[in-house]
Design a protein around this motif. Sequence first.
Motif, PDB file in Angstrom:
ATOM      1  N   LEU A  41      17.528  49.051  42.590  1.00  0.00           N
ATOM      2  CA  LEU A  41      17.014  50.117  41.739  1.00  0.00           C
ATOM      3  C   LEU A  41      17.899  50.230  40.500  1.00  0.00           C
ATOM      4  CD1 LEU A  41      16.280  52.795  44.505  1.00  0.00           C
ATOM      5  CD2 LEU A  41      14.807  50.930  43.691  1.00  0.00           C
ATOM      6  N   GLU A  42      17.453  51.012  39.527  1.00  0.00           N
ATOM      7  CA  GLU A  42      18.288  51.220  38.347  1.00  0.00           C
ATOM      8  C   GLU A  42      19.483  52.095  38.725  1.00  0.00           C
ATOM      9  OE1 GLU A  42      16.623  52.030  34.605  1.00  0.00           O
ATOM     10  OE2 GLU A  42      15.463  50.173  34.619  1.00  0.00           O
ATOM     11  N   VAL A  43      20.575  51.935  37.995  1.00  0.00           N
ATOM     12  CA  VAL A  43      21.827  52.563  38.405  1.00  0.00           C
ATOM     13  C   VAL A  43      21.928  54.006  37.935  1.00  0.00           C
ATOM     14  CG1 VAL A  43      23.020  50.348  38.444  1.00  0.00           C
ATOM     15  CG2 VAL A  43      23.125  51.751  36.378  1.00  0.00           C
ATOM     16  N   GLY A  44      22.840  54.739  38.570  1.00  0.00           N
ATOM     17  CA  GLY A  44      23.175  56.101  38.183  1.00  0.00           C
ATOM     18  C   GLY A  44      24.678  56.239  38.068  1.00  0.00           C
ATOM     19  N   GLN A  45      25.120  57.318  37.445  1.00  0.00           N
ATOM     20  CA  GLN A  45      26.554  57.590  37.320  1.00  0.00           C
ATOM     21  C   GLN A  45      26.816  58.991  37.862  1.00  0.00           C
ATOM     22  OE1 GLN A  45      29.299  59.159  35.946  1.00  0.00           O
ATOM     23  NE2 GLN A  45      30.585  57.465  36.570  1.00  0.00           N
ATOM     24  N   ASP A  46      27.455  59.034  39.026  1.00  0.00           N
ATOM     25  CA  ASP A  46      27.768  60.298  39.695  1.00  0.00           C
ATOM     26  C   ASP A  46      29.086  60.854  39.164  1.00  0.00           C
ATOM     27  OD1 ASP A  46      27.872  62.416  41.453  1.00  0.00           O
ATOM     28  OD2 ASP A  46      28.375  61.204  43.206  1.00  0.00           O
ATOM     29  N   HIS A  47      29.225  62.168  39.214  1.00  0.00           N
ATOM     30  CA  HIS A  47      30.456  62.841  38.798  1.00  0.00           C
ATOM     31  C   HIS A  47      31.052  63.498  40.038  1.00  0.00           C
ATOM     32  CE1 HIS A  47      28.289  62.168  35.115  1.00  0.00           C
ATOM     33  NE2 HIS A  47      29.267  62.655  34.376  1.00  0.00           N
ATOM     34  N   LYS A  48      32.034  62.830  40.643  1.00  0.00           N
ATOM     35  CA  LYS A  48      32.548  63.243  41.953  1.00  0.00           C
ATOM     36  C   LYS A  48      33.467  64.462  41.899  1.00  0.00           C
ATOM     37  CE  LYS A  48      30.979  60.137  44.932  1.00  0.00           C
ATOM     38  NZ  LYS A  48      30.093  60.546  46.035  1.00  0.00           N
ATOM     39  N   ARG A  49      34.303  64.530  40.856  1.00  0.00           N
ATOM     40  CA  ARG A  49      35.295  65.611  40.822  1.00  0.00           C
ATOM     41  C   ARG A  49      34.640  66.945  40.497  1.00  0.00           C
ATOM     42  NH1 ARG A  49      40.759  64.168  40.942  1.00  0.00           N
ATOM     43  NH2 ARG A  49      40.941  61.958  41.400  1.00  0.00           N
ATOM     44  N   VAL A  50      35.260  68.016  40.949  1.00  0.00           N
ATOM     45  CA  VAL A  50      34.616  69.324  40.887  1.00  0.00           C
ATOM     46  C   VAL A  50      34.620  69.940  39.483  1.00  0.00           C
ATOM     47  CG1 VAL A  50      36.679  70.661  41.538  1.00  0.00           C
ATOM     48  CG2 VAL A  50      34.406  71.543  42.112  1.00  0.00           C
ATOM     49  N   PHE A  51      35.626  69.589  38.658  1.00  0.00           N
ATOM     50  CA  PHE A  51      35.754  70.252  37.359  1.00  0.00           C
ATOM     51  C   PHE A  51      35.562  69.289  36.196  1.00  0.00           C
ATOM     52  CE2 PHE A  51      38.755  72.866  40.070  1.00  0.00           C
ATOM     53  CZ  PHE A  51      37.864  73.916  40.257  1.00  0.00           C
ATOM     54  N   ASN A  52      35.335  69.868  35.016  1.00  0.00           N
ATOM     55  CA  ASN A  52      35.185  69.086  33.783  1.00  0.00           C
ATOM     56  C   ASN A  52      36.314  68.086  33.617  1.00  0.00           C
ATOM     57  OD1 ASN A  52      32.959  70.595  33.155  1.00  0.00           O
ATOM     58  ND2 ASN A  52      33.909  71.743  31.486  1.00  0.00           N
ATOM     59  N   GLY A  53      35.986  66.954  32.985  1.00  0.00           N
ATOM     60  CA  GLY A  53      36.999  65.944  32.726  1.00  0.00           C
ATOM     61  C   GLY A  53      37.459  65.217  33.969  1.00  0.00           C
ATOM     62  N   ASP A  54      36.621  65.242  35.012  1.00  0.00           N
ATOM     63  CA  ASP A  54      36.950  64.608  36.295  1.00  0.00           C
ATOM     64  C   ASP A  54      38.278  65.118  36.845  1.00  0.00           C
ATOM     65  OD1 ASP A  54      34.610  63.125  36.378  1.00  0.00           O
ATOM     66  OD2 ASP A  54      35.478  61.450  35.282  1.00  0.00           O
ATOM     67  N   LYS A  55      38.417  66.442  36.852  1.00  0.00           N
ATOM     68  CA  LYS A  55      39.604  67.090  37.410  1.00  0.00           C
ATOM     69  C   LYS A  55      39.253  67.747  38.745  1.00  0.00           C
ATOM     70  CE  LYS A  55      41.879  66.330  33.531  1.00  0.00           C
ATOM     71  NZ  LYS A  55      42.873  65.251  33.447  1.00  0.00           N
ATOM     72  N   GLY A  56      40.294  67.953  39.558  1.00  0.00           N
ATOM     73  CA  GLY A  56      40.095  68.658  40.821  1.00  0.00           C
ATOM     74  C   GLY A  56      39.688  67.727  41.949  1.00  0.00           C
ATOM     75  N   PRO A  57      39.446  68.300  43.146  1.00  0.00           N
ATOM     76  CA  PRO A  57      39.143  67.485  44.330  1.00  0.00           C
ATOM     77  C   PRO A  57      37.767  66.826  44.269  1.00  0.00           C
ATOM     78  CG  PRO A  57      38.948  69.821  44.843  1.00  0.00           C
ATOM     79  CD  PRO A  57      39.525  69.739  43.461  1.00  0.00           C
ATOM     80  N   ASN A  58      37.604  65.791  45.090  1.00  0.00           N
ATOM     81  CA  ASN A  58      36.310  65.128  45.222  1.00  0.00           C
ATOM     82  C   ASN A  58      35.296  66.061  45.875  1.00  0.00           C
ATOM     83  OD1 ASN A  58      36.753  62.700  44.023  1.00  0.00           O
ATOM     84  ND2 ASN A  58      36.689  61.485  45.883  1.00  0.00           N
ATOM     85  N   THR A  59      34.048  65.887  45.494  1.00  0.00           N
ATOM     86  CA  THR A  59      32.935  66.652  46.066  1.00  0.00           C
ATOM     87  C   THR A  59      31.853  65.680  46.496  1.00  0.00           C
ATOM     88  OG1 THR A  59      31.638  66.824  44.028  1.00  0.00           O
ATOM     89  CG2 THR A  59      33.404  68.452  44.341  1.00  0.00           C
ATOM     90  N   GLY A  60      30.735  66.211  46.922  1.00  0.00           N
ATOM     91  CA  GLY A  60      29.573  65.385  47.204  1.00  0.00           C
ATOM     92  C   GLY A  60      28.884  64.904  45.945  1.00  0.00           C
ATOM     93  N   GLY A  61      29.324  65.396  44.778  1.00  0.00           N
ATOM     94  CA  GLY A  61      28.729  65.004  43.496  1.00  0.00           C
ATOM     95  C   GLY A  61      28.296  66.229  42.711  1.00  0.00           C
ATOM     96  N   MET A  62      28.795  66.364  41.485  1.00  0.00           N
ATOM     97  CA  MET A  62      28.517  67.542  40.662  1.00  0.00           C
ATOM     98  C   MET A  62      27.496  67.285  39.560  1.00  0.00           C
ATOM     99  SD  MET A  62      30.158  70.117  41.875  1.00  0.00           S
ATOM    100  CE  MET A  62      30.045  71.267  40.497  1.00  0.00           C
ATOM    101  N   GLY A  63      27.027  66.054  39.468  1.00  0.00           N
ATOM    102  CA  GLY A  63      26.024  65.749  38.445  1.00  0.00           C
ATOM    103  C   GLY A  63      25.845  64.247  38.339  1.00  0.00           C
TER     104      GLY A  63
END
Length: 411
Positions: free
Chosen positions: A202-224
């Motif tokens: 399938l076509e690719v996506g780009q997940d944003h794992k970290r909880v805060f802006n600028g990829d800061k903070g702990p990993n999450t299930g995905g913030m966007g």
Amino acid sequence: MKVLIVGKGGREHALAWKTSESPLVNKVYVAPGNPGTSKFCENINIKDNDIEALVAFAKKEKIDLTIVGPETTLALGIVDVFQENDLKIFGPKKSVARLESSKDFAKKIMEKYNIPTGSYKTFYNLEEAKLYVEEKGAPIVIKEDGLKAGKGVTVALTKKEALEALEIAFGIPDNKVVIEEYLDGFEFSLIALAHEDKIIPLEVGQDHKRVFNGDKGPNTGGMGVYSPVKRVTDDVIKDSVEKIIRPTLRGLQKEGLPFTGFIFAGIMDTAEGVKTIEFNVRFGDPEAEAILPRMKSDLVQLILDIMENKETVVDWSKETSCGVVLASEGYPSSSSKNAEIIIPEDVKSLIFHMGTREEKGKLYTDGGRVLIVVGKGENLEEAKEKAYIDVKKINCSKLFYRDDIGDKDLI
């Protein structure tokens, strides 16, 4: 056809929404589903880990195809039980689902079949793991072995952070920890439909794992998430399929573990080429919510085709999608429940429910990640703008979100 979607989150909402569009399908059930799926499907009050009840329902209703969303359900062996009862199901068996449920197993498969990935070592006790971190230094990656709902991973930029992560990990009885080389590059998600050695990427996506802006903070299930990803070229995707996904599937076959289902590769495009960060054995979440709205092809037909070893091509919209997750206050360490959510009627973006409940016609928070708002546009700038316009319309005092989803592809 009658189709059963197993699960209750945003991924399952997106799968049910896409499945309901298929001209092959006249009825979609979701077990247990959520307030979003109830608007166009029939929710069934069966938990996604109650395999016996799911089998009984599928038999009673003569379900033609079951699509499994959650990794926990696959790890419990739902596919094995459905197949024993002659029920068609799309997903890997329990033994194969270890590709996600055990990071140690996945790394051993990658090592044995020369799949490009970071170097690693598995540890069973704290003191040996600490010595390894002291020897290797930072940055370094600490991964708890089992299913952790997108968490349980620490990308430690300092030795102190790594040692703290080890203390937490080994505070859990019988925990096993994989310590990996830190990979530097551009990360993306590549998902494919797979059956034995057949692949429909399938076509690719780009997940944003970290909880805060600028990829800061702990990993999450995905913030966007956004899709497609301009920085990931066709050559990089081809390399990812031919150097990572295809040889992994062939390796599993050689191990007597043929794969059927969605295979998800988290990939880092490094200076040395593509390398594997992780494998999942189901559609990504939130990737599903951004990728499926761009798919013009019939998802059900694609699943049937690959299970019957037919060659097929996926048709895609040229539009870009951008999904922004609204999460509960305190996430990922905790989540608030029972906060009322008001979604005005003039919201134009797609909204998929991730952790909500409905009572007497009102909507409430009921989990860590609560909603994902997906804007679509001719380009990423337009899709992002539309998504955030609608995010700001949603009224709930206990929700927060990142406001930089997609920025890394706008540079």
